[in-house]
Design an enzyme around this catalytic site. Structure first.
Site, PDB file in Angstrom:
ATOM      1  N   LYS A   1       0.855  -1.196   0.000  1.00 35.51           N
ATOM      2  CA  LYS A   1       0.000   0.000   0.000  1.00 35.51           C
ATOM      3  C   LYS A   1       0.890   1.245   0.000  1.00 35.51           C
ATOM      4  CE  LYS A   1      -2.032   2.530   3.196  1.00 35.51           C
ATOM      5  NZ  LYS A   1      -1.894   3.831   2.505  1.00 35.51           N
TER       6      LYS A   1
ATOM      7  N   GLY B   1       6.239   5.298   8.428  1.00 36.56           N
ATOM      8  CA  GLY B   1       5.333   6.427   8.628  1.00 36.56           C
ATOM      9  C   GLY B   1       5.625   7.104   9.953  1.00 36.56           C
ATOM     10  N   SER B   2       4.640   7.811  10.460  1.00 30.78           N
ATOM     11  CA  SER B   2       4.846   8.619  11.665  1.00 30.78           C
ATOM     12  C   SER B   2       4.858   7.746  12.927  1.00 30.78           C
ATOM     13  CB  SER B   2       3.724   9.650  11.771  1.00 30.78           C
ATOM     14  OG  SER B   2       2.494   8.965  11.862  1.00 30.78           O
TER      15      SER B   2
ATOM     16  N   GLY C   1       2.708   4.443  13.650  1.00 34.36           N
ATOM     17  CA  GLY C   1       3.539   3.255  13.892  1.00 34.36           C
ATOM     18  C   GLY C   1       3.173   2.574  15.204  1.00 34.36           C
TER      19      GLY C   1
ATOM     20  N   GLU D   1       9.551   1.715  10.593  1.00 37.34           N
ATOM     21  CA  GLU D   1      10.519   2.791  10.333  1.00 37.34           C
ATOM     22  C   GLU D   1       9.770   4.100  10.554  1.00 37.34           C
ATOM     23  OE1 GLU D   1      13.577   2.272   9.837  1.00 37.34           O
ATOM     24  OE2 GLU D   1      13.621   0.164   9.273  1.00 37.34           O
TER      25      GLU D   1
ATOM     26  N   CYS E   1      12.818  11.483   6.762  1.00 38.06           N
ATOM     27  CA  CYS E   1      12.797  11.001   8.147  1.00 38.06           C
ATOM     28  C   CYS E   1      14.109  11.271   8.864  1.00 38.06           C
ATOM     29  CB  CYS E   1      12.480   9.513   8.168  1.00 38.06           C
ATOM     30  SG  CYS E   1      13.521   8.580   7.050  1.00 38.06           S
TER      31      CYS E   1
ATOM     32  N   GLU F   1       9.101  16.490  15.413  1.00 38.55           N
ATOM     33  CA  GLU F   1       9.363  16.315  13.980  1.00 38.55           C
ATOM     34  C   GLU F   1       8.417  17.215  13.185  1.00 38.55           C
ATOM     35  OE1 GLU F   1       8.179  12.664  11.899  1.00 38.55           O
ATOM     36  OE2 GLU F   1      10.171  12.641  10.987  1.00 38.55           O
TER      37      GLU F   1
HETATM   38  N1  LIG Z   1      12.267   5.856   9.271  1.00 39.91           N
HETATM   39  C1  LIG Z   1      12.044   5.824   7.959  1.00 39.91           C
HETATM   40  O1  LIG Z   1      12.645   5.047   7.210  1.00 39.91           O
HETATM   41  C2  LIG Z   1      11.020   6.753   7.361  1.00 39.91           C
HETATM   42  C3  LIG Z   1      11.032   6.975   5.980  1.00 39.91           C
HETATM   43  C4  LIG Z   1      10.073   7.861   5.458  1.00 39.91           C
HETATM   44  C5  LIG Z   1       9.148   8.477   6.280  1.00 39.91           C
HETATM   45  N2  LIG Z   1       9.167   8.235   7.608  1.00 39.91           N
HETATM   46  C6  LIG Z   1       8.208   8.913   8.499  1.00 39.91           C
HETATM   47  O2  LIG Z   1       6.938   8.970   7.899  1.00 39.91           O
HETATM   48  C7  LIG Z   1       6.214  10.104   8.364  1.00 39.91           C
HETATM   49  C8  LIG Z   1       5.598  10.844   7.199  1.00 39.91           C
HETATM   50  O3  LIG Z   1       4.851   9.973   6.412  1.00 39.91           O
HETATM   51  P1  LIG Z   1       3.251   9.961   6.430  1.00 39.91           P
HETATM   52  O4  LIG Z   1       2.737  11.336   6.669  1.00 39.91           O
HETATM   53  O5  LIG Z   1       2.842   9.229   5.206  1.00 39.91           O
HETATM   54  O6  LIG Z   1       2.976   9.072   7.737  1.00 39.91           O
HETATM   55  P2  LIG Z   1       1.571   8.482   8.271  1.00 39.91           P
HETATM   56  O7  LIG Z   1       1.879   7.787   9.536  1.00 39.91           O
HETATM   57  O8  LIG Z   1       0.533   9.504   8.243  1.00 39.91           O
HETATM   58  O9  LIG Z   1       1.159   7.417   7.146  1.00 39.91           O
HETATM   59  C9  LIG Z   1       2.030   6.367   6.780  1.00 39.91           C
HETATM   60  C10 LIG Z   1       1.225   5.294   6.081  1.00 39.91           C
HETATM   61  O10 LIG Z   1       0.359   4.669   7.042  1.00 39.91           O
HETATM   62  C11 LIG Z   1      -0.946   4.578   6.512  1.00 39.91           C
HETATM   63  N3  LIG Z   1      -1.862   4.519   7.652  1.00 39.91           N
HETATM   64  C12 LIG Z   1      -2.463   5.541   8.302  1.00 39.91           C
HETATM   65  N4  LIG Z   1      -3.210   5.065   9.321  1.00 39.91           N
HETATM   66  C13 LIG Z   1      -3.061   3.716   9.323  1.00 39.91           C
HETATM   67  C14 LIG Z   1      -3.570   2.657  10.132  1.00 39.91           C
HETATM   68  N5  LIG Z   1      -4.403   2.884  11.149  1.00 39.91           N
HETATM   69  N6  LIG Z   1      -3.193   1.391   9.859  1.00 39.91           N
HETATM   70  C15 LIG Z   1      -2.344   1.144   8.842  1.00 39.91           C
HETATM   71  N7  LIG Z   1      -1.849   2.092   8.027  1.00 39.91           N
HETATM   72  C16 LIG Z   1      -2.196   3.374   8.264  1.00 39.91           C
HETATM   73  C17 LIG Z   1      -1.057   5.799   5.620  1.00 39.91           C
HETATM   74  O11 LIG Z   1      -2.105   5.671   4.693  1.00 39.91           O
HETATM   75  C18 LIG Z   1       0.316   5.799   4.958  1.00 39.91           C
HETATM   76  O12 LIG Z   1       0.369   4.884   3.896  1.00 39.91           O
HETATM   77  C19 LIG Z   1       7.238  10.953   9.093  1.00 39.91           C
HETATM   78  O13 LIG Z   1       7.055  10.799  10.475  1.00 39.91           O
HETATM   79  C20 LIG Z   1       8.565  10.342   8.673  1.00 39.91           C
HETATM   80  O14 LIG Z   1       9.616  10.542   9.581  1.00 39.91           O
HETATM   81  C21 LIG Z   1      10.079   7.376   8.163  1.00 39.91           C
END
Ligand SMILES: NC(=O)c1ccc[n+]([C@@H]2O[C@H](COP(=O)([O-])OP(=O)(O)OC[C@H]3O[C@@H](n4cnc5c(N)ncnc54)[C@H](O)[C@@H]3O)[C@@H](O)[C@H]2O)c1
Length: 496
Positions: free
Chosen positions: A186, A239-240, A244, A263, A297, A397
Site C-alpha cells: 500500500k 510512517g509517523s 507506527g 521505520e 525522516c 518532527e
Molecule cells: N524511518 C524511515 O525510514 C522513514 C522513511 C520515510 C518516512 N518516515 C516517516 O513517515 C512520516 C511521514 O509519512 P506519512 O505522513 O505518510 O505518515 P503516516 O503515519 O501519516 O502514514 C504512513 C502510512 O500509514 C498509513 N496509515 C495511516 N493510518 C493507518 C492505520 N491505522 N493502519 C495502517 N496504516 C495506516 C497511511 O495511509 C500511509 O500509507 C514521518 O514521520 C517520517 O519521519 C520514516
C-alpha cells in the site's frame, strides 16, 4: 489531463491484484494532485476491504502454493529481479517525470532516486540465490547434529509513507521478493502513481507468478485492514510515530501475532566542532536538512554549533539556505520543490509560527508567506538560531524545511548526553577532523545511522533503521534481507 498521465502504459484508475488489473469493488476513487500547483492530475481507485482481502488471499496462495519460492529457484528469483531492474532502467525517464509530477520533487533529485531504485533491485537480486543456514557439529556423544534452515516469512504487508514512493518501495519489495516472500503493497495515499507503474513493469516481465506482488490503494481504512488481516505473516511499516505505535498495537491484537518492522520519525542532530571546514559544513547541513523539502525522516533538523565558531558559522548557514532555488520541479535548475499537500504545508507553517511566537528562538532566515505560483504548497528554507534545546521546534518532527540551530555548546560530551535521551534515534551527523571526537560520537550516540563529515548518503549494502521512537527492524543491507527470512532449527540423530 497532463500529457504524462495520458501517455501512461497502464490505466491509473485500476490496481494490480493477483496478476490482473482491477477496479475498486465499490468504484470508489480519489484525486491525486500535483503539489507544485494544487491541480488534480489523476484519479485512482480506492481499495475496499474486500479488494484488500482478495490481494492478501492472492499473496497467500502464491506463497503457500510454492509458486514463487519452491517452483522458482533462488537463481530464477534473482534473474526475475534483474529483469525487473532492467525494465525499470528502460522506462526510467517516464518514471522520473511521473514521480516528479506526483511528489513535486525536483527532477534532478528524482534521477538520483531512480539510480538508487535500479541499484536496489540489482543488489537484492544478488541475495536471492544465497539463502544460507548454519551447521553445528554434534555437541554430545548422542550423535545429534544440528543445522539451521532459513525460509521466507511468508506474506508481507507493506505500508509506505508518501515521501519516497518508488525508492522506499524498492527498499521493501526488493529484499522481500528476493527472500521468496509474496507482497501486498500500500503506497502513501498522496503518491500512488509510480507504484502502479512499477506493478505494470513487474507484470510485463512475465517472470512473477500471479499473486506474488499486489497493490492496494487508499489510506487509514485499507492500511488498517492490511495490518489486521490474519493471513499476513509480516508487516513492514514506514510512517509517523503515532501511526507506527498504533500499527504495533494492532499487530499484537490480531488472532495470530506477526513479525513487524516499523521505520518511524526522527529529529536528527548534527554537531559542528571548532575545527570543521565551515563553508563546506554549512552547505552539507543545509542540504542535510532541506533535501526533499525537509520531508525526510533522517533530516538534520537540530544543529549544535560550538560556541567558538557560532558567530562566524551562522552567516554561512544563512547564505547557503537563501541560495536554494525553488521553482517548477521539472525545470533542470530547481533545487527544492513544494511540500506534499495543504495539510503538510499548514503543519509546517504552524511550526514556523510557534518558533516565532514561543520566544525560545530567533528567525535567521525564511519567509512563511512565500509562494511559487498561485497554488501549490510552498515554504521557503527556514532557519532559526539560538534555539532553546527544549523548544517545540527543536524537539518535535516538523517534516518540512525548518532547521533549528540550538544555543551554542561548549562540551561534546554534554551534547551526547542530551541526545542519548532524545525521543528519537534515527540518525546523527558530526563535522570535524578530530579523530577522538569522531570516535566518541560514533560509539556513544544511540541511533541507526551516523554520518561523519557528510550527510544523507545511503547505500543498498548498509542497514538503515532506528532506536527508540524511530522504530525497529532494519531496511537496506543484508540485515533487511535477513528480516524477510525465518530460521528453523533441525536436530538430526545421525546414529538412528
Ligand atoms: N524511518 C524511515 O525510514 C522513514 C522513511 C520515510 C518516512 N518516515 C516517516 O513517515 C512520516 C511521514 O509519512 P506519512 O505522513 O505518510 O505518515 P503516516 O503515519 O501519516 O502514514 C504512513 C502510512 O500509514 C498509513 N496509515 C495511516 N493510518 C493507518 C492505520 N491505522 N493502519 C495502517 N496504516 C495506516 C497511511 O495511509 C500511509 O500509507 C514521518 O514521520 C517520517 O519521519 C520514516
Amino acid at each position: 489531463m497532463s500529457s504524462i498521465i495520458s501517455s501512461l502504459p497502464f490505466d491509473p484508475t485500476l490496481t494490480y491484484i493477483n496478476g490482473e488489473w482491477v477496479g475498486s469493488s465499490n468504484s470508489q476513487t480519489s484525486s491525486i494532485k500535483n503539489p507544485a500547483t494544487g491541480q488534480v492530475i489523476a484519479t485512482v481507485s480506492e481499495s475496499t476491504t474486500s479488494d484488500l482481502d482478495a490481494a492478501v488471499q492472492a499473496a497467500h496462495e502464491a506463497f503457500y502454493s510454492g509458486a514463487w519460492v519452491n517452483t522458482y529457484s533462488g537463481a530464477q528469483r534473482r534473474d526475475a529481479l534483474l529483469a525487473l531492474a532492467t525494465s525499470i532502467e528502460a522506462n526510467r525517464q517516464a518514471l522520473e517525470h511521473l514521480e516528479s509530477l506526483n511528489t513535486g520533487k525536483p527532477i534532478r533529485d528524482v534521477r538520483v532516486e531512480l539510480d538508487d531504485t535500479i541499484d536496489l533491485f540489482r543488489h537484492f537480486a544478488g541475495y536471492a540465490d544465497k539463502v544460507e543456514g548454519r551447521h553445528i557439529a554434534a555437541q554430545t556423544n548422542a550423535g545429534l547434529e544440528g543445522y539451521t534452515v532459513k525460509v521466507p516469512v511468508g506474506v508481507v504487508g507493506f505500508i509506505n509513507a508518501f515521501n519516497y514512493p518508488l525508492c522506499l518501495l524498492a527498499w521493501k519489495v526488493a529484499p522481500a521478493l528476493a527472500a521468496g516472500c509474496t507482497v501486498v503493497f500500500k503506497p502513501g495515499p498522496q503518491t500512488p502513481l509510480t507504484t502502479l507503474f512499477f506493478a505494470h513493469l513487474l507484470h510485463s516481465t512475465g517472470r512473477f507468478p500471479a499473486g506474488v506482488f499486489n497493490v492496494v490503494l487508499g489510506g487509514v481504512a485499507v492500511g488498517q485492514a492490511l495490518v489486521d488481516h490474519d493471513l499476513v505473516d509480516k508487516i513492514g511499516f514506514t510512517g509517523s510515530v503515532a501511526t507506527g505505535k498504533h500499527v504495533i498495537r494492532s499487530t499484537a491484537s490480531t488472532a495470530r501475532v506477526r513479525a513487524t518492522s516499523v521505520e518511524l520519525g526522527g529529529k536528527s542532530p548534527g554537531v559542528v566542532m571548532p575545527d570543521a571546514d565551515l563553508q563546506r559544513t554549512a552547505e552539507l547541513v543545509i542540504s542535510g536538512c532541506m533535501n526533499n523539502t525537509g520531508m525526510n525522516c533522517n533530516a538534520l533538523t537540530r544543529l549544535w554549533v560550538h560556541r567558538s565558531i557560532y558567530a562566524e558559522f551562522l552567516p554561512l548557514l544563512k547564505a547557503a539556505a537563501e541560495k536554494i532555488v525553488l521553482g517548477v520541479p521539472q525545470s533542470e535548475d530547481t533545487e527544492m520543490g513544494p511540500l506534499i499537500d495543504r495539510r503538510q504545508m499548514d503543519r509546517v507553517l504552524e511550526y514556523i509560527r510557534i518558533g516565532i511566537e514561543e520566544d525560545k528562538a530567533q528567525l535567521l532566515t525564511g519567509d512563511s508567506s512565500h509562494r511559487v505560483g498561485q497554488e501549490g504548497y510552498w515554504v521557503r528554507p527556514t532557519v532559526f538560531q539560538n534555539v532553546d534545546p527544549q523548544a517545540r521546534i527543536a524537539t518535535e518532527e516538523i517534516f518540512g524545511p525548518v532547521l533549528s540551530v540550538l544555543q551554542p555548546f561548549d562540551s561534546l560530551d554534554n551534547v551526547i548526553e542530551i541526545e542519548r535521551k532524545s525521543e528519537f534515534g534515527l540518525a546523527a551527523g558530526i563535522f570535524t577532523r578530530n579523530h577522538g571526537d569522531i570516535a566518541r560520537f560514533t560509539r556513544r550516540m544511540r541511533c541507526g545511522t551516523i554520518w561523519v563529515n557528510n550527510y544523507n548518503a545511503l547505500y543498498s549494502y548498509l542497514p538503515f533503521g532506528g532506536f527508540r521512537n524511530s522504530g525497529f527492524g532494519r531496511e537496506l543491507g543484508y540485515e533487511s534481507f535477513d528480516g524477510y527470512l525465518a530460521t528453523k532449527a533441525i536436530i538430526d540423530d545421525i546414529t538412528y
